[in-house]
Design an enzyme around this catalytic site. Structure first.
Site, short mmCIF file in Angstrom:
data_model
loop_
_atom_site.label_atom_id
_atom_site.label_comp_id
_atom_site.label_asym_id
_atom_site.label_seq_id
_atom_site.Cartn_x
_atom_site.Cartn_y
_atom_site.Cartn_z
N ASP A 153 6.56 11.88 0.70
CA ASP A 153 6.05 10.96 -0.32
C ASP A 153 6.16 11.56 -1.71
O ASP A 153 5.95 10.87 -2.72
CB ASP A 153 4.59 10.60 -0.02
CG ASP A 153 4.45 9.91 1.33
OD1 ASP A 153 5.36 9.15 1.69
OD2 ASP A 153 3.44 10.15 2.02
N ASP A 195 9.56 4.57 7.38
CA ASP A 195 8.12 4.78 7.28
C ASP A 195 7.34 3.61 7.88
O ASP A 195 6.42 3.78 8.68
CB ASP A 195 7.74 4.95 5.81
CG ASP A 195 6.73 6.07 5.60
OD1 ASP A 195 6.51 6.84 6.55
OD2 ASP A 195 6.17 6.18 4.49
#
Length: 482
Positions: free
Chosen positions: A393, A333
């Protein structure tokens, strides 16, 4: 080059007057727009989109006097158009563009005498303005400051925490049923072999992250083709996930269990209707996915079902695998958000480009929870009408929460791991939103969710003196009695 987002506030001539706002792009180095509509000066809009205004001879004398004028983009510069419009008496210049809105950049040094406001607007918005407000329209420009906080984030927060908590709980319920079903060593071995197909080992975790990296890079270079592959996969996977969720819920209802037999198999009639409903929901979303007024609701329902099914189905065997998965995806990420701008030619983040649709592609990846922004701002009109949270997420920390719940069930530890990890996820989400509000830019949520959940789980295991068992996972050899 300074490029700023603003709002064109348009008002029709009816009684009461109909108003509507549209996105504009302007250069704050050329003009300073007011922050509110208080004491705003409205100008009558003159639609001259039949010309590009690269020469004063293109427009009859007196047409622009004291008006706001809209012309097409053309080949000449913005300031050349502005000088001509100003010399003909115009008080505002709008330049309509059929392509994606971009920064307004010209050499202002040679045009110091140009003082009228210049803004870029979508041509489709000019067409919409005529259809909605009529031919007699008054307009003004302003640029309100970005809101410090948008309440759509509260909705995102509730959806995310609900999905993670429910997915983890559902995984624990399945684990409890599995443990109750074990009656002999033979059945125990059969169940273990069956579940290996949905268990992430450390090696599987590494391969999974490598595949994620390759897929993101392929999407960056071949987005306009692969986006339809992702849409198709999402429709199929979300329909199956929604079916699994609804079937599990309906299975708890003791009435209406009528069955039919087909091809030597029996199935409940109500499950057939559920399957048809789930397929119809996915098809309706696929057809109307670009309808911003309500398609986001259907996408969120399908997305939540997808995340729930993923968290419940995919099992982490131990905390070691959780640490490897969350750690690698955290690096993934951060790298694709913060590091890739130093590598790409245009200085853009690969993650952000893919999420937004590279090169202005109108098709968006259906891998996010979307909630319309509730606070009015220029960004809402221009390019960010929704608050977004990626499925990753939710799913990635959700797998750790699910492992904590299963560990609670295996060790009969009164849900302490599950509750603590869920609270840690909620704290990580709040921290993400706080940093987002302070920095005014998109954040990789895993940067805050991963440390919060991993550290909290580790502290609970250390405090209970169960770190070794938590790290290696319960191996089902421990006796369990209902």
């Amino acid at each position: 080059v300074a490029a700023d987002e603003g709002i064109l506030h348009a008002s029709g001539s009816g009684e009461p007057p109909v108003t509507k706002d549209y996105c504009i792009i302007y250069n704050s180095n050329w003009v300073s727009l007011p922050k509110t509509l208080d004491n705003a000066t409205f100008r009558t809009l003159e639609n001259l989109t039949s010309t590009v205004l690269c020469s004063s001879s293109e427009v009859p004398s007196g047409v622009m006097k004291d008006k706001a004028v809209v012309v097409m983009r053309g080949n000449c510069t913005f300031l050349e158009k502005a000088r001509i419009a100003q010399s003909l008496g115009a008080k505002m210049l709008l330049v309509a563009s059929k392509s994606r809105l971009s920064a307004i950049s010209d050499n202002k040094t040679d045009f110091e005498d140009v003082t009228l406001p210049v803004a870029l607007i979508r041509y489709n918005d000019i067409v919409d303005m005529q259809l909605v407000l009529g031919n007699e329209v008054n307009v003004t420009l302003y640029s309100p400051p970005l809101p410090e906080f948008d309440y759509s984030m509260v909705v995102i927060f509730l959806i995310a925490v609900f999905t993670v908590a429910l997915g983890g709980y559902w995984s624990g319920v399945a684990e409890l049923e599995n443990l109750k079903a074990v009656a002999s060593p033979g059945e125990r071995e059969t169940r273990r072999k069956k579940e290996e197909n949905v268990t992430f080992t450390p090696v599987t975790v590494i391969w999974f992250v490598v595949i994620c990296c390759v897929m993101l890079i392929l999407l960056y270079f071949f987005y306009k083709w692969l986006v339809y592959v992702i849409i198709s996969v999402f429709c199929l996977a979300s329909a199956m996930s929604l079916y699994n969720c609804l079937a599990a819920l309906i299975g708890e209802i003791p009435v209406g269990q009528c069955r039919v037999t087909c091809c030597n198999k029996t199935i409940e009639v109500r499950l057939i209707f559920v399957a048809v409903f789930c397929i119809a929901a996915a098809v309706v979303w696929a057809v109307f996915r670009n309808e911003d007024r309500w398609a986001w609701i259907l996408q969120d329902i399908l997305g939540v079902a997808f995340c729930l099914n993923f968290i419940k189905t995919l099992k982490m065997p131990n905390f070691k695998s959780c640490v490897i998965l969350l750690g690698l995806l955290l690096l993934y990420d951060v790298f694709f958000v913060f590091i890739t701008p130093f590598i790409t030619k245009n200085g853009a983040s690969i993650m952000v480009e893919v999420a937004a649709g590279p090169f202005g592609n109108s098709e968006k990846l259906p891998v996010v929870i979307r909630v319309p922004r509730l606070e009015h701002s220029a960004s809402t009109l221009c390019d960010l009408p929704f608050s977004l949270l990626g499925f990753g997420d939710i799913i990635v920390p959700g797998l750790l929460v699910a492992y904590c719940r299963r560990f609670d069930v295996q060790t009969r530890s009164s849900s302490i791991y599950y509750i603590s990890c869920t609270i840690a996820y909620a704290v990580g989400m709040v921290l993400t939103f706080v940093v987002l509000a302070l920095m005014k830019m998109g954040q990789p949520a895993l940067l805050y969710l991963v440390p919060c959940t991993l550290i909290t789980s580790s502290l609970v295991a250390w405090r209970r003196k169960e770190m070794k068992k938590f790290w290696k996972g319960s191996n089902y050899q421990v006796g369990w009695m209902p």
